[in-house]
Design a protein around this motif. Structure first.
Motif, PDB file in Angstrom:
ATOM      1  N   THR A  12      66.521 -64.044  38.734  1.00 44.73           N
ATOM      2  CA  THR A  12      66.221 -65.235  39.534  1.00 44.73           C
ATOM      3  C   THR A  12      65.089 -64.881  40.488  1.00 44.73           C
ATOM      4  N   TYR A  13      64.194 -65.844  40.672  1.00 43.87           N
ATOM      5  CA  TYR A  13      63.089 -65.690  41.621  1.00 43.87           C
ATOM      6  C   TYR A  13      63.344 -66.632  42.777  1.00 43.87           C
ATOM      7  N   PHE A  14      62.794 -66.270  43.927  1.00 41.13           N
ATOM      8  CA  PHE A  14      62.800 -67.230  45.037  1.00 41.13           C
ATOM      9  C   PHE A  14      61.516 -68.038  44.943  1.00 41.13           C
ATOM     10  N   ASP A  15      61.656 -69.357  44.863  1.00 40.04           N
ATOM     11  CA  ASP A  15      60.480 -70.219  44.812  1.00 40.04           C
ATOM     12  C   ASP A  15      60.174 -70.697  46.235  1.00 40.04           C
ATOM     13  N   GLN A  21      66.217 -70.658  44.843  1.00 36.54           N
ATOM     14  CA  GLN A  21      66.135 -69.697  43.741  1.00 36.54           C
ATOM     15  C   GLN A  21      65.876 -70.438  42.425  1.00 36.54           C
ATOM     16  N   VAL A  22      65.032 -69.852  41.565  1.00 31.39           N
ATOM     17  CA  VAL A  22      64.906 -70.389  40.202  1.00 31.39           C
ATOM     18  C   VAL A  22      65.360 -69.313  39.223  1.00 31.39           C
ATOM     19  N   THR A  23      66.088 -69.769  38.208  1.00 29.26           N
ATOM     20  CA  THR A  23      66.564 -68.817  37.206  1.00 29.26           C
ATOM     21  C   THR A  23      65.541 -68.726  36.091  1.00 29.26           C
ATOM     22  N   ALA A  24      64.922 -67.555  35.950  1.00 36.82           N
ATOM     23  CA  ALA A  24      63.930 -67.359  34.884  1.00 36.82           C
ATOM     24  C   ALA A  24      64.604 -66.799  33.638  1.00 36.82           C
ATOM     25  N   ILE A  25      65.531 -65.861  33.834  1.00 39.07           N
ATOM     26  CA  ILE A  25      66.278 -65.283  32.713  1.00 39.07           C
ATOM     27  C   ILE A  25      67.761 -65.514  32.990  1.00 39.07           C
ATOM     28  N   GLY A  42      58.060 -67.862  22.370  1.00 39.80           N
ATOM     29  CA  GLY A  42      58.775 -68.947  23.051  1.00 39.80           C
ATOM     30  C   GLY A  42      57.789 -69.743  23.874  1.00 39.80           C
ATOM     31  N   PRO A  43      58.162 -70.967  24.242  1.00 39.55           N
ATOM     32  CA  PRO A  43      57.242 -71.816  25.001  1.00 39.55           C
ATOM     33  C   PRO A  43      56.891 -71.214  26.358  1.00 39.55           C
ATOM     34  N   SER A  44      55.780 -71.689  26.896  1.00 40.31           N
ATOM     35  CA  SER A  44      55.331 -71.233  28.205  1.00 40.31           C
ATOM     36  C   SER A  44      56.457 -71.392  29.230  1.00 40.31           C
ATOM     37  N   GLY A  45      56.683 -70.328  29.997  1.00 38.42           N
ATOM     38  CA  GLY A  45      57.691 -70.406  31.053  1.00 38.42           C
ATOM     39  C   GLY A  45      59.100 -70.047  30.617  1.00 38.42           C
ATOM     40  N   CYS A  46      59.277 -69.644  29.346  1.00 38.56           N
ATOM     41  CA  CYS A  46      60.642 -69.349  28.872  1.00 38.56           C
ATOM     42  C   CYS A  46      61.125 -67.982  29.352  1.00 38.56           C
ATOM     43  N   GLY A  47      60.216 -67.153  29.887  1.00 37.87           N
ATOM     44  CA  GLY A  47      60.665 -65.886  30.483  1.00 37.87           C
ATOM     45  C   GLY A  47      60.197 -64.626  29.775  1.00 37.87           C
ATOM     46  N   LYS A  48      59.222 -64.761  28.870  1.00 36.71           N
ATOM     47  CA  LYS A  48      58.770 -63.599  28.090  1.00 36.71           C
ATOM     48  C   LYS A  48      58.230 -62.477  28.981  1.00 36.71           C
ATOM     49  N   THR A  49      57.287 -62.834  29.851  1.00 33.42           N
ATOM     50  CA  THR A  49      56.662 -61.821  30.697  1.00 33.42           C
ATOM     51  C   THR A  49      57.657 -61.246  31.698  1.00 33.42           C
ATOM     52  N   THR A  50      58.558 -62.085  32.158  1.00 27.65           N
ATOM     53  CA  THR A  50      59.584 -61.608  33.098  1.00 27.65           C
ATOM     54  C   THR A  50      60.416 -60.500  32.443  1.00 27.65           C
ATOM     55  N   ILE A  51      60.811 -60.715  31.185  1.00 26.37           N
ATOM     56  CA  ILE A  51      61.596 -59.691  30.480  1.00 26.37           C
ATOM     57  C   ILE A  51      60.786 -58.404  30.363  1.00 26.37           C
ATOM     58  N   THR A 194      53.992 -62.680  22.443  1.00 22.74           N
ATOM     59  CA  THR A 194      52.848 -63.499  22.046  1.00 22.74           C
ATOM     60  C   THR A 194      53.232 -64.978  22.020  1.00 22.74           C
ATOM     61  N   HIS A 195      52.183 -65.813  22.112  1.00 24.30           N
ATOM     62  CA  HIS A 195      52.360 -67.261  21.918  1.00 24.30           C
ATOM     63  C   HIS A 195      52.119 -67.623  20.464  1.00 24.30           C
ATOM     64  N   ASP A 196      51.523 -66.684  19.739  1.00 27.52           N
ATOM     65  CA  ASP A 196      50.999 -66.960  18.407  1.00 27.52           C
ATOM     66  C   ASP A 196      52.054 -66.619  17.353  1.00 27.52           C
TER      67      ASP A 196
HETATM   68  N1  LIG Z   1      56.840 -64.413  40.863  1.00 26.43           N
HETATM   69  C1  LIG Z   1      57.479 -65.536  40.549  1.00 26.43           C
HETATM   70  N2  LIG Z   1      58.045 -66.313  41.510  1.00 26.43           N
HETATM   71  C2  LIG Z   1      58.715 -67.437  41.184  1.00 26.43           C
HETATM   72  N3  LIG Z   1      58.903 -67.874  39.920  1.00 26.43           N
HETATM   73  C3  LIG Z   1      58.361 -67.144  38.921  1.00 26.43           C
HETATM   74  C4  LIG Z   1      57.625 -65.947  39.179  1.00 26.43           C
HETATM   75  N4  LIG Z   1      57.214 -65.439  37.985  1.00 26.43           N
HETATM   76  C5  LIG Z   1      57.664 -66.279  37.038  1.00 26.43           C
HETATM   77  N5  LIG Z   1      58.348 -67.305  37.587  1.00 26.43           N
HETATM   78  C6  LIG Z   1      59.014 -68.404  36.861  1.00 26.43           C
HETATM   79  O1  LIG Z   1      59.892 -67.817  35.903  1.00 26.43           O
HETATM   80  C7  LIG Z   1      59.842 -68.525  34.672  1.00 26.43           C
HETATM   81  C8  LIG Z   1      59.461 -67.575  33.556  1.00 26.43           C
HETATM   82  O2  LIG Z   1      58.126 -67.118  33.746  1.00 26.43           O
HETATM   83  P1  LIG Z   1      57.425 -66.095  32.736  1.00 26.43           P
HETATM   84  O3  LIG Z   1      56.056 -65.823  33.253  1.00 26.43           O
HETATM   85  O4  LIG Z   1      58.320 -64.954  32.495  1.00 26.43           O
HETATM   86  O5  LIG Z   1      57.350 -66.978  31.389  1.00 26.43           O
HETATM   87  P2  LIG Z   1      56.497 -66.736  30.082  1.00 26.43           P
HETATM   88  O6  LIG Z   1      57.392 -67.116  28.947  1.00 26.43           O
HETATM   89  O7  LIG Z   1      55.932 -65.370  30.055  1.00 26.43           O
HETATM   90  O8  LIG Z   1      55.353 -67.813  30.248  1.00 26.43           O
HETATM   91  P3  LIG Z   1      53.875 -67.846  29.638  1.00 26.43           P
HETATM   92  O9  LIG Z   1      54.069 -67.919  28.145  1.00 26.43           O
HETATM   93  O10 LIG Z   1      53.295 -69.105  30.195  1.00 26.43           O
HETATM   94  O11 LIG Z   1      53.173 -66.607  30.081  1.00 26.43           O
HETATM   95  C9  LIG Z   1      58.869 -69.670  34.881  1.00 26.43           C
HETATM   96  O12 LIG Z   1      59.602 -70.802  35.212  1.00 26.43           O
HETATM   97  C10 LIG Z   1      58.022 -69.218  36.042  1.00 26.43           C
HETATM   98  O13 LIG Z   1      57.553 -70.321  36.778  1.00 26.43           O
END
Ligand SMILES: Nc1ncnc2c1ncn2[C@@H]1O[C@H](COP(=O)(O)OP(=O)(O)OP(=O)(O)O)[C@@H](O)[C@H]1O
Length: 252
Positions: A12-15, A21-25, A42-51, A194-196
């Protein structure tokens, strides 16, 4: 070769804008076998980079566990190599010195680290560029140096976040073919984001589709390695798998 296990991972991130808090994963469990190549789409924002950032140790998890060969991850470490879409090679170092940098930091002597770097440059078809500086290389060549620089550290797990996103389509296909060839030789455990969809299927043994912070589905890719675009472009199994992954991503 080491395994990578994610157990009920949460983030979870603090927005600051919403003041909450927002739940990313939500809850991600995934086992990557030693020497396996797993793509995550997965679609943009699904949490790939966070993982990926949590596995790299750059971000703390809010819950769950990450294990490399059974050992919990608490921060960055040389067992995990990372390649991003945009990353910096050291502009003041030659290509050879860039690739030898990791081994140098590990205390490997000059002759040995140069031998390691030359071996990897040869693997990537870059021997001729060993003495050049990064600004004398094309974008695709820089990207290849970035990949072998990570590999020269002999990471147990290689984490790649859209490493080929900013190169042109033709170069990208060449880099993908080279990566499957290098992977087949080294058998490093790889997570590739990847997005591709075609890229994900082309490279991986398994494609994981993420949706809103959880694993929607996993699709095995039983195509033989090394893979070549000329052959796969018209391959019915490849086309079928790509269509299936695309359908899952669009429903995610
Ligand atoms: N530092 C942060 N603070 C708050 N929210 C965040 C932060 N980083 C990511 N998020 C939120 O967490 C969720 C997942 O983000 P993440 O970047 O992991 O997705 P992603 O699948 O990699 O997206 P993309 O394909 O667009 O790169 C999104 O809703 C994003 O807005």
């Amino acid at each position: 070769m080491k395994s990578l296990v994610l157990k009920n991972l949460q983030k979870t991130y603090f927005d600051p804008y919403a003041g909450s808090q927002v739940t990313a994963i939500r809850d991600v469990s995934l086992t990557v076998q030693p020497g396996e190549f797993v793509s995550i789409v997965g679609p943009s924002g699904c949490g790939k980079t966070t993982i990926l950032n949590m596995v790299a140790g750059f971000l703390p998890a809010s819950g769950g566990e990450i294990l490399v060969d059974g050992q919990p991850v608490h921060g960055p470490g040389p067992d995990r190599g990372v390649v991003f879409q945009s990353f910096a090679l050291f502009p003041w170092k030659t290509v050879l010195e860039n690739v030898a940098f990791g081994p140098k930091m590990r205390g490997v002597g000059r002759a040995e680290r140069e031998a390691i770097a030359r071996e990897f440059l040869e693997l990537a078809g870059l021997s001729h560029a060993a003495d050049r500086y990064p600004n004398e290389l094309s974008g695709g060549m820089q990207q290849r140096v970035g990949v072998v620089r990570a590999l020269a550290n002999h990471p147990d797990v290689l984490l790649m976040d859209e490493p080929f996103a900013s190169v042109d389509a033709q170069t990208r296909m060449t880099l993908q073919e080279e990566l499957t060839r290098i992977w087949q030789e080294r058998r490093t455990t790889v997570i590739f984001i990847t997005h591709d969809v075609a890229e994900a299927v082309f490279l991986a043994n398994r494609v994981v589709v993420l949706s809103k912070g959880h694993v929607l589905t996993e699709i095995e890719v039983p195509l033989p390695h090394p893979r070549r675009w000329d052959a796969l472009m018209e391959d019915e199994q490849f086309k079928g798998l790509s269509a299936l992954v695309l359908q899952k991503v669009r429903s995610a």
